[in-house]
Enzyme design. Structure first.
Site, mmCIF file in Angstrom:
data_model
loop_
_atom_site.group_PDB
_atom_site.id
_atom_site.type_symbol
_atom_site.label_atom_id
_atom_site.label_comp_id
_atom_site.label_asym_id
_atom_site.label_seq_id
_atom_site.Cartn_x
_atom_site.Cartn_y
_atom_site.Cartn_z
ATOM 1 N N HIS A 1 57.801 69.025 70.988
ATOM 2 C CA HIS A 1 56.712 68.868 70.024
ATOM 3 C C HIS A 1 56.283 67.407 69.927
ATOM 4 C CE1 HIS A 1 57.002 72.970 69.022
ATOM 5 N NE2 HIS A 1 56.584 72.899 67.770
ATOM 6 N N HIS B 1 64.381 68.918 64.618
ATOM 7 C CA HIS B 1 65.059 68.049 65.576
ATOM 8 C C HIS B 1 65.842 66.915 64.897
ATOM 9 C CE1 HIS B 1 63.564 69.681 69.385
ATOM 10 N NE2 HIS B 1 62.425 69.899 68.766
#
Length: 345
Positions: free
Chosen positions: A217, A307
């Protein structure tokens, strides 16, 4: 005797005048050389981003740092269970709508991110006179898109086999954890380590586990938004749509001289259009800026809710690796510049 003295005096006078006339150009040339050297020192080095580009680049680590700090300090976010293997908060207990992987911005925008980036670029490139004014400009813009898209493809889709993200995950000890009930003996699903990509692992009902997962991302959002900022931003600077800014880029010429980027501008007919359409971004440019804004917003959401900090950092660095060869390297390698050009020129 008198004639000899007179001749000697005249000779001395002529020599002084010659010396004087010789010294004047040397002094003028020296001053000009000094001014030229000072001007070169004031210029931005072609090997590095300009001040405007540096300001834009700083936005990315700032957003990621702020998001990571917010995530660590927010009681609501810290209290929400986080699945490190699935890289997501538990859906039913997510601290925000944007912490859920099924939020519409993630599903419709980020998951199809490169399609949106490409659509925004095409909308700008085919409608703005600064790009369409000469065929070579449009062709070089297309080559830059192809180069950046190629890097995105190698990192996230395919790199002579598994994508670089998948290869990195496997090289750092990761593997596909498949439930025993999903393992088919004698088939391609015979062992957990046989799955080389995250897509294949998920298709078999497994999950990536144990390795370093570069944030795809972050990589996508940084690479795509910077690509659009370069392509639209420098056009806006050069045609005056971005008031108060000037083109700070410098380039190395074939003879080694460092000059302003304007010297490589093409002199084709229609190059210096001064119409209102030329001096504004138009609908295509505005659409591109909206896409950039969405990229930055989703980058912040990724920084807060998804993350680890190191996975986000490696995603950022991987994007930067693809940026430099396309937008900085051509400034100091004339042969490469002749192929891909510079945005806005």
């Amino acid at each position: 005797m008198a004639d000899t003295n007179t001749s000697s005096l005249r000779s001395r006078s002529d020599n002084k005048m010659a010396a004087t006339s010789t010294n004047v150009p040397e002094s003028s040339s020296s001053a000009s050389s000094t001014q030229s050297t000072a001007a070169n020192k004031r210029r931005n080095p072609p090997h590095f981003p300009t001040a405007l580009e540096t300001l834009a680049l700083v936005i990315y680590p700032t957003v990621l740092a702020f998001g990571t700090l917010f995530s660590a300090l927010s009681p609501q976010t810290r209290a929400s269970p986080y699945d490190s293997t699935g890289q997501s908060h538990v859906q039913a207990l997510a601290p925000s709508y944007f912490a859920r992987k099924d939020n519409l911005f993630n599903v419709l925008f980020v998951k199809r991110g490169w399609a949106w980036i490409t659509a925004a670029f095409v909308a700008f490139a085919v409608t703005h006179p600064a790009v369409t004014s000469t065929p070579s400009r449009a062709a070089r813009a297309g080559l830059r898109w192809a180069a950046v898209t190629g890097w995105w493809f190698l990192v996230t889709q395919w790199c002579f086999g598994p994508a670089l993200i998948d290869r990195g995950f496997r090289l750092t000890g990761g593997q596909c954890a498949v439930a025993e009930s999903n393992v088919v003996q004698g088939d391609k699903h015979a062992g957990a380590r046989d799955f080389a990509t995250a897509v294949a692992c998920k298709a078999a009902g497994g999950r990536w586990s144990g390795g370093h997962d570069i944030s795809g991302h972050v990589f996508l959002l940084v690479l795509g938004s910077w690509f659009l900022l370069q392509e639209v931003g420098w056009v806006a600077v050069r045609v005056g749509a971005l008031t108060g800014r000037r083109d700070e880029r410098t380039v190395v010429m074939g003879d080694g001289a460092v000059k302003g980027a304007g010297v490589v501008a093409e002199k084709s007919e229609g190059q210096e259009d001064t119409t209102d359409a030329h001096r504004t971004l138009g609908l295509g440019g505005r659409f591109a800026l909206v896409v950039v804004g969405l990229c930055l917003w989703m980058l912040l959401m990724t920084a807060i809710y998804f993350h680890t900090w190191f996975e986000k950092f490696t995603g950022l660095m991987t994007a930067f690796v693809g940026i430099y060869p396309v937008y900085i390297l051509p400034r100091w390698i004339p042969a490469l510049r002749d192929i891909v050009g510079l945005p806005g020129i």
